[in-house]
Design a protein around this motif. Structure first.
Motif, PDB file in Angstrom:
ATOM      1  N   ALA A   1     -10.483   5.488  14.227  1.00 15.93           N
ATOM      2  CA  ALA A   1     -11.559   4.691  13.612  1.00 15.93           C
ATOM      3  C   ALA A   1     -12.635   4.373  14.644  1.00 15.93           C
ATOM      4  N   GLU A   2     -12.215   4.017  15.846  1.00 15.23           N
ATOM      5  CA  GLU A   2     -13.178   3.704  16.904  1.00 15.23           C
ATOM      6  C   GLU A   2     -14.010   4.932  17.251  1.00 15.23           C
ATOM      7  N   GLN A   3     -13.367   6.094  17.357  1.00 15.97           N
ATOM      8  CA  GLN A   3     -14.086   7.342  17.654  1.00 15.97           C
ATOM      9  C   GLN A   3     -15.100   7.661  16.566  1.00 15.97           C
ATOM     10  N   ARG A   4     -14.743   7.386  15.316  1.00 10.24           N
ATOM     11  CA  ARG A   4     -15.607   7.728  14.185  1.00 10.24           C
ATOM     12  C   ARG A   4     -16.621   6.637  13.862  1.00 10.24           C
ATOM     13  N   GLY A   5     -16.411   5.440  14.389  1.00  6.38           N
ATOM     14  CA  GLY A   5     -17.334   4.351  14.121  1.00  6.38           C
ATOM     15  C   GLY A   5     -17.193   3.743  12.740  1.00  6.38           C
ATOM     16  N   ARG A   6     -16.023   3.905  12.144  1.00  7.04           N
ATOM     17  CA  ARG A   6     -15.752   3.283  10.842  1.00  7.04           C
ATOM     18  C   ARG A   6     -14.257   3.103  10.674  1.00  7.04           C
ATOM     19  N   PRO A   7     -13.840   2.063   9.962  1.00  5.05           N
ATOM     20  CA  PRO A   7     -12.406   1.771   9.838  1.00  5.05           C
ATOM     21  C   PRO A   7     -11.665   2.778   8.969  1.00  5.05           C
ATOM     22  N   ILE A   8     -10.354   2.843   9.205  1.00  8.55           N
ATOM     23  CA  ILE A   8      -9.453   3.612   8.349  1.00  8.55           C
ATOM     24  C   ILE A   8      -8.603   2.594   7.610  1.00  8.55           C
ATOM     25  N   ARG A   9      -8.587   2.667   6.311  1.00  7.82           N
ATOM     26  CA  ARG A   9      -7.800   1.753   5.481  1.00  7.82           C
ATOM     27  C   ARG A   9      -6.670   2.541   4.834  1.00  7.82           C
ATOM     28  N   LEU A  10      -5.429   2.084   5.023  1.00 12.84           N
ATOM     29  CA  LEU A  10      -4.254   2.743   4.454  1.00 12.84           C
ATOM     30  C   LEU A  10      -3.820   2.020   3.186  1.00 12.84           C
ATOM     31  N   HIS A  11      -3.555   2.794   2.120  1.00 19.43           N
ATOM     32  CA  HIS A  11      -3.142   2.223   0.836  1.00 19.43           C
ATOM     33  C   HIS A  11      -2.115   3.132   0.167  1.00 19.43           C
ATOM     34  N   PRO A  12      -1.166   2.548  -0.588  1.00 19.28           N
ATOM     35  CA  PRO A  12      -0.275   3.386  -1.392  1.00 19.28           C
ATOM     36  C   PRO A  12      -1.085   4.102  -2.475  1.00 19.28           C
ATOM     37  N   LEU A  13      -0.659   5.306  -2.815  1.00 21.88           N
ATOM     38  CA  LEU A  13      -1.310   6.037  -3.904  1.00 21.88           C
ATOM     39  C   LEU A  13      -1.133   5.295  -5.221  1.00 21.88           C
ATOM     40  N   PRO A  14      -2.143   5.330  -6.078  1.00 24.55           N
ATOM     41  CA  PRO A  14      -1.922   4.812  -7.433  1.00 24.55           C
ATOM     42  C   PRO A  14      -0.805   5.608  -8.098  1.00 24.55           C
ATOM     43  N   LYS A  15      -0.052   4.948  -8.937  1.00 21.53           N
ATOM     44  CA  LYS A  15       1.102   5.558  -9.601  1.00 21.53           C
ATOM     45  C   LYS A  15       0.730   6.868 -10.310  1.00 21.53           C
ATOM     46  N   GLU A  16      -0.428   6.898 -10.957  1.00 26.28           N
ATOM     47  CA  GLU A  16      -0.852   8.091 -11.709  1.00 26.28           C
ATOM     48  C   GLU A  16      -1.048   9.291 -10.782  1.00 26.28           C
ATOM     49  N   ALA A  17      -1.616   9.053  -9.610  1.00 25.71           N
ATOM     50  CA  ALA A  17      -1.828  10.152  -8.658  1.00 25.71           C
ATOM     51  C   ALA A  17      -0.495  10.681  -8.149  1.00 25.71           C
ATOM     52  N   ALA A  18       0.411   9.767  -7.820  1.00 21.74           N
ATOM     53  CA  ALA A  18       1.729  10.180  -7.331  1.00 21.74           C
ATOM     54  C   ALA A  18       2.466  10.980  -8.397  1.00 21.74           C
ATOM     55  N   GLU A  19       2.368  10.555  -9.643  1.00 21.78           N
ATOM     56  CA  GLU A  19       3.052  11.262 -10.732  1.00 21.78           C
ATOM     57  C   GLU A  19       2.466  12.644 -10.985  1.00 21.78           C
ATOM     58  N   SER A  20       1.214  12.861 -10.573  1.00 25.93           N
ATOM     59  CA  SER A  20       0.584  14.164 -10.788  1.00 25.93           C
ATOM     60  C   SER A  20       0.957  15.171  -9.704  1.00 25.93           C
ATOM     61  N   GLY A  21       1.722  14.731  -8.702  1.00 22.81           N
ATOM     62  CA  GLY A  21       2.169  15.648  -7.657  1.00 22.81           C
ATOM     63  C   GLY A  21       1.441  15.479  -6.332  1.00 22.81           C
ATOM     64  N   VAL A  22       0.418  14.653  -6.271  1.00 21.04           N
ATOM     65  CA  VAL A  22      -0.281  14.400  -5.016  1.00 21.04           C
ATOM     66  C   VAL A  22       0.578  13.461  -4.183  1.00 21.04           C
ATOM     67  N   CYS A  23       0.749  13.756  -2.891  1.00 23.12           N
ATOM     68  CA  CYS A  23       1.519  12.830  -2.052  1.00 23.12           C
ATOM     69  C   CYS A  23       0.655  12.166  -0.995  1.00 23.12           C
ATOM     70  N   GLY A  24      -0.558  12.674  -0.793  1.00 23.36           N
ATOM     71  CA  GLY A  24      -1.480  12.065   0.148  1.00 23.36           C
ATOM     72  C   GLY A  24      -2.904  12.362  -0.259  1.00 23.36           C
ATOM     73  N   LEU A  25      -3.814  11.483   0.154  1.00 17.27           N
ATOM     74  CA  LEU A  25      -5.213  11.633  -0.244  1.00 17.27           C
ATOM     75  C   LEU A  25      -6.095  10.960   0.794  1.00 17.27           C
ATOM     76  N   TRP A  26      -7.169  11.628   1.184  1.00 15.05           N
ATOM     77  CA  TRP A  26      -8.174  11.036   2.071  1.00 15.05           C
ATOM     78  C   TRP A  26      -9.481  10.964   1.306  1.00 15.05           C
ATOM     79  N   VAL A  27     -10.064   9.779   1.260  1.00 21.75           N
ATOM     80  CA  VAL A  27     -11.387   9.590   0.681  1.00 21.75           C
ATOM     81  C   VAL A  27     -12.266   9.044   1.799  1.00 21.75           C
TER      82      VAL A  27
END
Length: 170
Positions: free
Chosen positions: A35-61
């Motif tokens: 985050a410091e290198q990029r100049g913006r924070p990284i926020r970690l969150h659990p996937l919404p249930k719908e995304a997890a059920e669709s087969g996604v296990c990780g996501l970067w936005v």
């Protein structure tokens, strides 16, 4: 003829050389450094249930001001950490979109992991694995039966649960 795996390993080593990984490893500390290198924070969150059920296990936005990393919460802690490392791998490699095209900067970057077939997925996965291996072996003796423990940690990181003899699970 260039060997693509060797080239990928060298690119990962180059990125790893700039990370200054802590020993013992701290995912929070790594996120803070990136985050410091990029100049913006990284926020970690659990996937919404719908995304997890669709087969996604990780996501970067990635937005102009924040990087959001979502991870599958209904898995082992080591696997969750590996998912986050994979998504950070996308960030560190500078991946931009699902199809590898750069965005115009106004639209957020969205990358979701469901398989490892694209170049970007292979890059992120190799970097995540190399971070895990490097930090797992730091400060440990080079000999003495650690191979079995290392294998178990790697299998767990990849989502495989090995049953021990006499262990019946829950």
């Amino acid at each position: 003829m260039r060997h693509p795996q060797l080239s990928l390993r060298k690119r990962c080593e180059s990125i790893l050389g700039r990370l200054d990984l802590t020993h013992p490893f701290s995912l929070d500390a790594l996120c803070d450094r990136v985050a410091e290198q990029r100049g913006r924070p990284i926020r970690l969150h659990p996937l919404p249930k719908e995304a997890a059920e669709s087969g996604v296990c990780g996501l970067w936005v990635g937005t102009a001001s924040v990087d959001y990393v979502f991870y599958e919460a209904q898995t082992t802690p080591l696997h969750r950490e590996h998912i986050v490392l994979h998504e950070i791998g996308h960030i560190l490699f500078g991946h931009h979109s699902l199809d590898g095209e750069e965005t115009d900067g106004r639209a957020p970057t969205v990358l979701g992991r469901t398989n490892y077939t694209t170049r970007q997925e292979q890059e992120a996965e190799m970097l995540a694995s190399m971070i895990r291996i490097r930090t797992a072996s730091a400060g440990r003796p080079a000999s003495g039966g650690g191979g079995r423990d290392t294998l178990a940690r790697l299998e767990s990181a990849m989502g495989y649960e090995r049953r021990r003899p006499g262990h019946h699970g829950s």
